[in-house]
Design an enzyme around this catalytic site. Structure first.
Site, mmCIF file in Angstrom:
data_model
loop_
_atom_site.group_PDB
_atom_site.id
_atom_site.type_symbol
_atom_site.label_atom_id
_atom_site.label_comp_id
_atom_site.label_asym_id
_atom_site.label_seq_id
_atom_site.Cartn_x
_atom_site.Cartn_y
_atom_site.Cartn_z
ATOM 1 N N ASP A 140 14.703 12.034 -30.736
ATOM 2 C CA ASP A 140 13.642 11.335 -30.023
ATOM 3 C C ASP A 140 12.450 12.241 -29.784
ATOM 4 O OD1 ASP A 140 15.082 9.033 -29.836
ATOM 5 O OD2 ASP A 140 15.770 9.371 -27.796
ATOM 6 N N GLU A 148 0.815 -1.217 0.000
ATOM 7 C CA GLU A 148 0.000 0.000 0.000
ATOM 8 C C GLU A 148 0.846 1.263 0.000
ATOM 9 O OE1 GLU A 148 -3.463 0.518 -0.208
ATOM 10 O OE2 GLU A 148 -3.204 -1.529 -0.933
ATOM 11 N N ARG A 155 20.639 5.561 -22.145
ATOM 12 C CA ARG A 155 20.737 5.765 -23.598
ATOM 13 C C ARG A 155 21.196 7.167 -23.955
ATOM 14 N NH1 ARG A 155 16.665 7.680 -26.493
ATOM 15 N NH2 ARG A 155 16.875 6.061 -28.087
#
Length: 251
Positions: A170, A118, A156
């Site tokens: 990108d 939780e 990356r």
């Protein structure tokens, strides 16, 4: 840079750190990832790290004391690097964006806290957590997947990890979504008819190709993420030709 990951499931990280092109960053220690199994810092015979929540309710809460000991062990091991941020992954955190990733990619690293059940005792969060991050408006079983996503995104961006600086194009890197990409065959035969590659990509005219790609980025972003177009306008990132493209597309 160094990332210390406090987790109940360190075995989930192995494949990510040893497979794919980003393994270059992990193997070279450009992105140095160290795993800290939380149960190693539980003192009872059962290695308990969770208990029922005060006030009742479903689920279990991660105990504060094993977390305190784990973080102290990390800080002792890091020595003079103890001031790095402590990141908690939670649906209530701010969105993990490319801009956030780029900040991490240029920094010293962080302590990544992977919650489960939780949640984590709020007293630990209040005392130690400096940044809370979310992958989106949905709930996962724990913080390991968001931690892996952050590590992959940071890796990356490290020099020499990708064969070419493709990350510069990108989605989000230039404030827009990426354009479509094509490869062989030049014409794909389908039951509905031939599907050729856009002719401009075969032209060899680099300036026209660059303009086509920019136009595609603008149109796609305007259709799917108009908020990014608005942000680019506000930042002065759209040229007169960009605006002409958007007007011509009636966007």
């Amino acid at each position: 840079m160094r990332f210390d990951v406090i987790t109940l499931f360190p075995e989930l990280f192995g494949p990510q750190l040893t497979q794919g092109i980003t393994r270059r960053a992990f193997e070279s220690r450009q992105v140095d990832v160290r795993l800290w199994p939380l149960r190693d810092h539980a003192l009872d015979a059962y290695r308990r790290v969770d208990d029922r929540p005060y006030g009742g309710g479903p689920g279990m809460v991660m105990l504060v004391e094993p977390l305190e000991r784990a973080l102290e062990a990390v800080r002792t091991d890091r020595a003079d690097e103890s001031a790095v941020p402590v990141v908690h992954f939670t649906p209530t955190g701010q969105m993990l964006t490319q801009a956030v990733v780029q900040q991490f990619a240029q920094g010293p690293g962080a302590v990544l806290l992977c919650g489960r059940y939780e949640g984590i005792d709020q007293r630990f969060i209040d005392r130690h957590v400096t940044l809370e991050l979310s992958l989106g408006d949905f709930v996962l079983s724990g913080g390991e997947l968001p931690a892996l996503a952050l590590l992959d995104a940071v890796a990356r961006l490290q020099p020499g990890v990708l064969n070419a600086p493709s990350h510069e194009q990108d989605s989000f890197s230039a404030g827009l979504l990426d354009c479509p990409h094509y490869s062989r065959p030049e014409v794909l035969q389908t039951p509905e008819g031939p599907l050729p590659v856009p002719p401009v990509l075969l032209s060899g005219h680099h300036a026209e190709i660059a303009r086509w790609r920019r136009d595609q980025m603008l149109r796609l972003t305007a259709r799917r993420r108009p908020d990014l177009i608005a942000a680019a306008r506000a930042a002065g990132q759209l040229s007169a030709q960009d605006e002409k493209t958007l007007r011509a597309a009636d966007i």
